[in-house]
Design a protein around this motif. Structure first.
Motif, mmCIF file in Angstrom:
data_model
loop_
_atom_site.group_PDB
_atom_site.id
_atom_site.type_symbol
_atom_site.label_atom_id
_atom_site.label_comp_id
_atom_site.label_asym_id
_atom_site.label_seq_id
_atom_site.Cartn_x
_atom_site.Cartn_y
_atom_site.Cartn_z
ATOM 1 N N HIS A 1 -3.700 68.552 9.152
ATOM 2 C CA HIS A 1 -5.027 68.592 8.540
ATOM 3 C C HIS A 1 -5.536 67.183 8.269
ATOM 4 C CE1 HIS A 1 -8.392 69.905 6.121
ATOM 5 N NE2 HIS A 1 -7.972 69.143 5.120
ATOM 6 N N GLY B 1 -3.051 67.737 1.832
ATOM 7 C CA GLY B 1 -2.987 68.951 1.024
ATOM 8 C C GLY B 1 -1.971 69.940 1.572
ATOM 9 N N GLU B 2 -2.178 71.201 1.267
ATOM 10 C CA GLU B 2 -1.230 72.229 1.683
ATOM 11 C C GLU B 2 -1.114 72.344 3.198
ATOM 12 O OE1 GLU B 2 -2.239 75.873 -0.188
ATOM 13 O OE2 GLU B 2 -1.769 75.171 -2.212
ATOM 14 N N ALA B 3 -2.162 71.974 3.898
ATOM 15 C CA ALA B 3 -2.139 72.054 5.364
ATOM 16 C C ALA B 3 -1.338 70.923 5.993
ATOM 17 C CB ALA B 3 -3.566 72.050 5.914
ATOM 18 N N GLY B 4 -1.006 69.882 5.209
ATOM 19 C CA GLY B 4 -0.110 68.836 5.660
ATOM 20 C C GLY B 4 -0.726 67.822 6.601
ATOM 21 N N ARG C 1 0.644 62.527 4.337
ATOM 22 C CA ARG C 1 0.967 63.953 4.397
ATOM 23 C C ARG C 1 0.468 64.658 3.140
ATOM 24 N NH1 ARG C 1 4.432 67.458 6.912
ATOM 25 N NH2 ARG C 1 5.174 69.203 5.647
ATOM 26 N N ILE C 2 0.684 64.025 1.990
ATOM 27 C CA ILE C 2 0.194 64.599 0.738
ATOM 28 C C ILE C 2 -1.329 64.652 0.738
ATOM 29 C CG2 ILE C 2 0.048 64.200 -1.757
ATOM 30 C CD1 ILE C 2 2.862 63.029 -1.608
#
Length: 479
Positions: free
Chosen positions: A240, A234-237, A230-231
């Motif tokens: 993404h 990135g911000e899209a999780g 998940r990390i």
């Protein structure tokens, strides 16, 4: 845990896993009976216990319960008589498990949990001839790693989970039975691919181990697989990440559905590389190295409550406190870990202060200045400390700290800690002055009335008690 309330575990099969189970129960205050026809079973379990006694208490800042009584039985009936938990840990042969589990079921209490350490068989396999076992699959070393996979009858698994949590383990109950459960299926995938990498000459056993321990192994220890990825998204999780790397699943990167032929040449290749990698250390030396590293990593994870560190923290919170010694409250009891010793072979000076700090924190809880109090914006700050080192403390020693209130009027809290080795020999004193603070203004303030009253009661109770060594300056002559 008193002798009247002490519970009993029976361990059937005293190999590496059975010995680990014995240590886990014994060091958490259970009586343990071992049944194993191997004439070396007592010696082998004794060596496992020596490692466990050195490492398991090192995870905790409170003392574990007093050890239970260990016995070795030559008759299975004697071993399981009166047992609350019976753990079968014999070799992975289904015909042998059927025979042993049938014998256990005949004589075991109807209330006893019967667990099997099997890494591959399903409960339906184990119970095909009338047994009533659940899978209780641990990980080596059982006395340090918390995970236990539970599979089987739901009510029995629920009962087993409560017991396992009480001895500091993390029960994970599977939603449905499947060969090899969860963790071993994941390990099998890594193991198969690693065999191909060695066989094809891509990497040695040492290089594969380096790839794991220098990279994703550290990430997995705290977050596992999916949270790690998940990390990575990135911000899209996670969406993404899946969109970016999902197509790679169809690429021929791995050979997970293909197994290399298990030939003598492959066995010799891997065994030879393993000897080159680790043959300079005995198995016991490797176990101690492994245990010391696990203790260090789990203690690091405790600070954030992540992974196995969260399990240890929760278990520690359930351990008893509140006794007295020499007329003073006991504010810390713990075993000294090997990691606290220095080049002189005794406890480093830093950890005398750390132990006293833990005692101060415990005393703050006792007067109501606990985590909730701090969260409300009030606390005590240490402003001065004086330590006297009066005796050596060695790895494995049991430290008991008593706390005396010298004064507690107004904003000040003046404490005098005694550090006792094994509760008998005074090893150090730590005198500390604290000031009550408003965390919002970061300035000194008066404590809440309830805290002030509790502190004053201790000060009154301790007034006039001997406090030899208090008020001393550095270098002041004795006498």
């Amino acid at each position: 845990m008193t002798e009247e309330t002490r519970r009993k575990a029976a361990i059937v099969g005293g190999g590496v896993i059975g010995g680990g189970w014995a240590a886990r129960f014994l060091l958490n205050g259970w009586d343990v009976a071992v049944f194993d026809p191997d004439p070396d079973a007592e010696r082998k379990i004794g060596e496992v216990l020596a490692n466990a006694r050195r490492s398991l208490p090192a995870l905790y800042d409170r003392a574990l319960p007093d050890e239970g009584t260990l016995s070795f039985q030559t008759d299975l009936r004697d071993a399981i008589a009166g047992a609350d938990w019976i753990q079968e840990s014999i070799p992975e042969r289904l015909d042998l498990k059927h025979k042993v589990l049938a014998a256990i079921g005949t004589d075991a209490s109807s209330e006893a949990v019967i667990g099997s350490s099997t890494s591959g068989f399903k409960p339906s396999d184990l119970n095909a001839e009338g047994a009533r076992a659940i899978v209780a699959h641990p990980f080596n070393p059982v006395y340090l790693l918390p995970l236990v996979e539970l599979v089987g009858d739901r009510a029995t698994c629920d009962k087993a989970a409560d017991i396992l949590r009480s001895i500091g383990m993390f029960p994970l109950t599977l939603r449905k039975e499947i060969d090899a459960h969860i963790a071993d299926r994941l390990l099998e995938a890594v193991w198969r691919e690693s065999l191909w990498l060695v066989k094809d000459g891509v990497a040695t056993t040492e290089e594969i181990d380096e790839a794991i321990r220098m990279g994703f192994g550290i990430r997995w220890a705290q977050m596992g697989l999916f949270e790690t990825y998940r990390i990575a998204g990135g911000e899209a999780g996670m969406k993404h990440f899946m969109a970016q790397f999902g197509p790679a699943l169809s690429w021929p990167w791995t050979k997970l559905m293909d197994v290399p032929e298990f030939t003598d040449d492959l066995v010799e290749l891997i065994a030879g590389q393993s000897d080159d990698q680790s043959g300079h250390m005995s198995i016991r030396e490797l176990e101690r190295l492994r245990d010391d590293n696990i203790v260090g990593m789990v203690r690091a994870l405790r600070r954030t409550g992540s992974g196995a560190g969260g399990v240890v923290g929760a278990h520690e919170a359930s351990l008893p406190t509140g006794s007295e010694l020499h007329g003073l409250p006991v504010t810390a009891t713990r075993q000294v870990p090997a990691s606290w010793t220095d080049y002189n072979g005794h406890m480093n000076e830093t950890h005398y202060l750390e132990t006293a700090s833990q005692a101060t924190d415990r005393f703050m809880e006792m007067i109501g200045a606990d985590a909730g109090y701090v969260k409300s914006g009030r606390s005590y700050f240490t402003v001065e400390t004086h330590v006297r080192y009066l005796g050596e403390v060695l790895a494995g020693d049991r430290l008991v700290v008593t706390t005396q209130v010298m004064s507690g009027a107004g904003k000040r809290m003046h404490l005098f800690h005694h550090l006792w080795r094994d509760g008998e020999t005074l090893a150090a004193t730590v005198e500390t002055m604290l000031i009550h603070m408003d965390l919002g203004t970061r300035k000194s303030s008066l404590p809440e009335p309830a805290v002030a009253d509790a502190l004053e009661r201790y000060a009154t109770r301790h007034a006039g008690m001997a406090a030899e060594g208090s008020g001393r300056a550095v270098g002041q002559p004795a006498g």
